[in-house]
Write a protein that holds these residues in place. Structure first.
Motif, PDB file in Angstrom:
ATOM      1  N   HIS A  13       0.851  -1.200   0.000  1.00  0.00           N
ATOM      2  CA  HIS A  13       0.000   0.000   0.000  1.00  0.00           C
ATOM      3  C   HIS A  13       0.883   1.246   0.000  1.00  0.00           C
ATOM      4  O   HIS A  13       2.010   1.218   0.509  1.00  0.00           O
ATOM      5  CB  HIS A  13      -0.871   0.041   1.258  1.00  0.00           C
ATOM      6  N   ILE A  14       0.340   2.314  -0.530  1.00  0.00           N
ATOM      7  CA  ILE A  14       1.047   3.597  -0.517  1.00  0.00           C
ATOM      8  C   ILE A  14       0.032   4.699  -0.251  1.00  0.00           C
ATOM      9  O   ILE A  14      -1.115   4.620  -0.711  1.00  0.00           O
ATOM     10  CB  ILE A  14       1.809   3.849  -1.841  1.00  0.00           C
ATOM     11  N   SER A  15       0.461   5.688   0.509  1.00  0.00           N
ATOM     12  CA  SER A  15      -0.449   6.784   0.821  1.00  0.00           C
ATOM     13  C   SER A  15       0.323   8.068   1.046  1.00  0.00           C
ATOM     14  O   SER A  15       1.393   8.069   1.657  1.00  0.00           O
ATOM     15  CB  SER A  15      -1.255   6.440   2.070  1.00  0.00           C
ATOM     16  N   LEU A  16      -0.254   9.144   0.569  1.00  0.00           N
ATOM     17  CA  LEU A  16       0.292  10.473   0.801  1.00  0.00           C
ATOM     18  C   LEU A  16      -0.380  11.026   2.058  1.00  0.00           C
ATOM     19  O   LEU A  16      -1.606  10.978   2.164  1.00  0.00           O
ATOM     20  CB  LEU A  16      -0.004  11.355  -0.411  1.00  0.00           C
ATOM     21  N   ALA A  17       0.413  11.497   2.987  1.00  0.00           N
ATOM     22  CA  ALA A  17      -0.117  12.057   4.233  1.00  0.00           C
ATOM     23  C   ALA A  17      -0.314  13.554   4.069  1.00  0.00           C
ATOM     24  O   ALA A  17       0.647  14.292   3.880  1.00  0.00           O
ATOM     25  CB  ALA A  17       0.839  11.768   5.386  1.00  0.00           C
ATOM     26  N   THR A  18      -1.565  13.983   4.130  1.00  0.00           N
ATOM     27  CA  THR A  18      -1.848  15.414   4.018  1.00  0.00           C
ATOM     28  C   THR A  18      -1.894  16.073   5.390  1.00  0.00           C
ATOM     29  O   THR A  18      -1.905  17.291   5.482  1.00  0.00           O
ATOM     30  CB  THR A  18      -3.188  15.650   3.301  1.00  0.00           C
ATOM     31  N   GLY A  19      -1.915  15.274   6.435  1.00  0.00           N
ATOM     32  CA  GLY A  19      -1.931  15.798   7.796  1.00  0.00           C
ATOM     33  C   GLY A  19      -1.771  14.667   8.792  1.00  0.00           C
ATOM     34  O   GLY A  19      -1.928  13.490   8.449  1.00  0.00           O
TER      35      GLY A  19
END
Length: 147
Positions: free
Chosen positions: A73-79
């Motif tokens: 899995h991959i995810s961009l953390a916006t906060g």
């Protein structure tokens, strides 16, 4: 305080290495901050990583390719809160987290006891703008979880 943040991250990573926690690719998450995206980029990858045109001006292309190659899995953390939600998901057993040491320290403390390998980002333009990461460190962390 920066010294303490660096030491905390370093000790965490040593403990993760010593524990030798393994997980399957479907239970591993690569989490990275939005500041890795090139500041002049017009693509809205915050909402959808598929928007990335993979131009190579930032490391998002490489991170997506690692995700595809290893099936993680991959995810961009916006906060912080959204990042913590993703990390604490029941299906996630291990995390490779990329951020500045301050954010890593606070995230590690909030997400305990989740196993997280922290990869400090590089800040050639200061905090929160056009940050970078050593991809060999990310790859090594992924492989340690999967082997």
């Amino acid at each position: 305080m920066e010294f303490i943040d660096k030491k905390f991250v370093s000790i965490n990573n040593l403990m993760v290495k010593l524990r030798k926690k393994k997980c399957s690719s479907k239970n591993l998450l690569i989490l990275f901050p939005h500041c890795i995206q090139h500041s002049a980029c017009k693509q809205n990858v915050k909402n959808d990583l598929n928007e990335c045109k993979r131009c190579g001006k930032c490391k998002i292309k490489d991170l997506i390719e690692f995700s595809e190659e290893y099936g993680v899995h991959i995810s961009l953390a916006t906060g912080g809160r959204i990042a913590l939600q993703k990390v604490k998901s029941a299906e996630i057993h291990g995390v490779v987290a990329i951020a500045c040491e301050k954010e890593l320290r606070t995230g590690l403390m909030a997400a305990a006891p989740k196993t997280i390998f922290a990869v400090p980002n590089l800040r050639p333009h200061g905090y929160c703008k056009d940050t970078d990461v050593y991809m060999d460190e990310v790859k090594e962390a992924i492989e340690k979880f999967l082997k």
